[in-house]
Enzyme design. Structure first.
Site, PDB file in Angstrom:
ATOM      1  N   ASP A  13      -6.700  -2.081   4.090  1.00 38.99           N
ATOM      2  CA  ASP A  13      -6.183  -0.729   4.307  1.00 38.99           C
ATOM      3  C   ASP A  13      -6.009  -0.430   5.800  1.00 38.99           C
ATOM      4  O   ASP A  13      -6.603  -1.093   6.651  1.00 38.99           O
ATOM      5  CB  ASP A  13      -7.155   0.306   3.720  1.00 38.99           C
ATOM      6  CG  ASP A  13      -6.943   0.534   2.233  1.00 38.99           C
ATOM      7  OD1 ASP A  13      -6.118  -0.169   1.630  1.00 38.99           O
ATOM      8  OD2 ASP A  13      -7.625   1.409   1.668  1.00 38.99           O
ATOM      9  N   ASP A  14      -5.253   0.611   6.074  1.00 43.69           N
ATOM     10  CA  ASP A  14      -5.090   1.152   7.438  1.00 43.69           C
ATOM     11  C   ASP A  14      -4.366   0.214   8.389  1.00 43.69           C
ATOM     12  O   ASP A  14      -4.572   0.272   9.607  1.00 43.69           O
ATOM     13  CB  ASP A  14      -6.446   1.547   8.052  1.00 43.69           C
ATOM     14  CG  ASP A  14      -7.265   2.476   7.165  1.00 43.69           C
ATOM     15  OD1 ASP A  14      -6.666   3.163   6.323  1.00 43.69           O
ATOM     16  OD2 ASP A  14      -8.495   2.509   7.314  1.00 43.69           O
ATOM     17  N   HIS A 134      -4.543   7.354   1.595  1.00 42.40           N
ATOM     18  CA  HIS A 134      -5.580   7.300   2.632  1.00 42.40           C
ATOM     19  C   HIS A 134      -6.652   8.330   2.269  1.00 42.40           C
ATOM     20  O   HIS A 134      -6.343   9.472   1.944  1.00 42.40           O
ATOM     21  CB  HIS A 134      -4.933   7.639   3.985  1.00 42.40           C
ATOM     22  CG  HIS A 134      -5.837   7.506   5.161  1.00 42.40           C
ATOM     23  ND1 HIS A 134      -6.631   6.402   5.378  1.00 42.40           N
ATOM     24  CD2 HIS A 134      -6.051   8.337   6.225  1.00 42.40           C
ATOM     25  CE1 HIS A 134      -7.304   6.557   6.529  1.00 42.40           C
ATOM     26  NE2 HIS A 134      -6.966   7.723   7.050  1.00 42.40           N
TER      27      HIS A 134
END
Length: 310
Positions: A13-14, A134
């Site tokens: 993620d991110d 998110h």
């Protein structure tokens, strides 16, 4: 269980949060430790991330962000219900508070989500094969409906539903964080019908809350996977599906590897957060790269893949 075929999507993620996060995720991908990434298009290093994804052929989806940093939709950057008095998104908990008070305009949520899909397409040259939220904003009340509409409009087939088997038995998770996770779980249960109605799919099993940051270890990942598979295969199969043990089981493991952010670089317009600057990102990176984890996948007939391989 030995004969069960497992497809495991390890999602970093991110992606796009900062150059050092990007580098860490790429290193993991090249080492075969991560098989899929989720891009923050409002991240300060999003363009760099998209370029790396292209160069190394990294399967990339969209990490829709309504809680950290700035919107990407021009119209919403100045005057919108999604912003706090400092002109940034409300934050992980602030977003939830504003939502519960009825302060968020859902048409603005939809506008921003669509703008993020469009920017994703501009950066990568394709639509995201999967799209998640998110800080798990996509399963929140009201937001879940708008999120599902956007996915259906763009023909994005896959998402994430963060219900983690065995979560309740993880006594190493501090109570305040566990409360947040149980909220996410409840929101997820209430989202299943909405996503199903819109024809959206997700892997059979989700893992990642119990293995985040300092809690990640090789043993911890193994046991999370094993617990989940046992629970999944023991469920009474629906008449429409073959019994679980005779088919492929799909799992998404959510991870956050990277080299720690060094301010002022990073973030989504308002600088990197504490978790991003901490050693916990590096700890995840080092754990995921351990050879014994990779060999465990092989012996257990676990094949790493991305959403487009499902």
């Amino acid at each position: 269980l030995r004969m069960l075929q497992v497809k495991l999507i390890v999602t970093g993620d991110d992606f796009g949060y900062c150059p050092r996060r990007n580098q860490g995720i790429v290193d993991c991908f090249l080492a075969g430790a991560v098989s899929n990434v989720s891009l923050l298009v409002n991240g300060s290093a999003a363009a760099d991330a998209a370029e790396l994804a292209r160069r190394y052929n990294i399967p990339t989806g969209l990490h829709a962000n309504l809680s950290e940093g700035s919107p990407v939709c021009e119209v919403l950057k100045t005057n919108s219900s999604l912003l706090n008095q400092d002109g940034f998104f409300h934050g992980k908990m602030g977003f939830r508070t504003a939502l519960s008070k009825g302060l968020l305009n859902m048409s603005e949520v939809k506008q921003e989500l669509k703008a993020q899909v469009e920017l994703f397409r501009e950066l990568t040259g394709h639509l995201p094969p999967h799209m998640d939220g998110h800080q798990h904003v996509h399963v929140l009340p009201e937001v879940r409906h708008v999120f599902a509409e956007v996915l259906e409009e763009y023909g994005i087939k896959y998402t994430r539903v963060p219900v983690e088997p065995g979560l309740h038995n993880c006594d190493w998770i501090p109570p305040s964080l566990m409360d947040f996770y149980l909220g996410v779980e409840e929101d997820s249960f209430n989202t299943v019908d909405v996503f199903t109605r819109h024809g959206i799919r997700w892997p059979d099993i989700y893992i990642g809350l119990s293995t985040m940051g300092k809690n990640m270890s090789v043993g911890n990942i193994w046991s999370a996977i094993d617990t989940a598979i046992v629970e999944f295969t023991s469920k009474a199969p629906s008449p429409a599906l073959p019994p679980p043990q005779s088919r492929t089981v799909t799992i998404e493991l959510m991870v956050h590897p990277g080299y720690p952010s060094v301010p002022p670089a990073g973030g989504c317009g308002d600088g990197p957060d504490d978790f991003s600057q901490s050693w916990e990102r590096l700890h995840e990176l080092q754990t995921l790269m351990k050879p014994e984890l990779q060999s465990h996948y092989k012996t257990r007939n676990i094949q790493l893949c991305s959403f487009k391989d499902l």
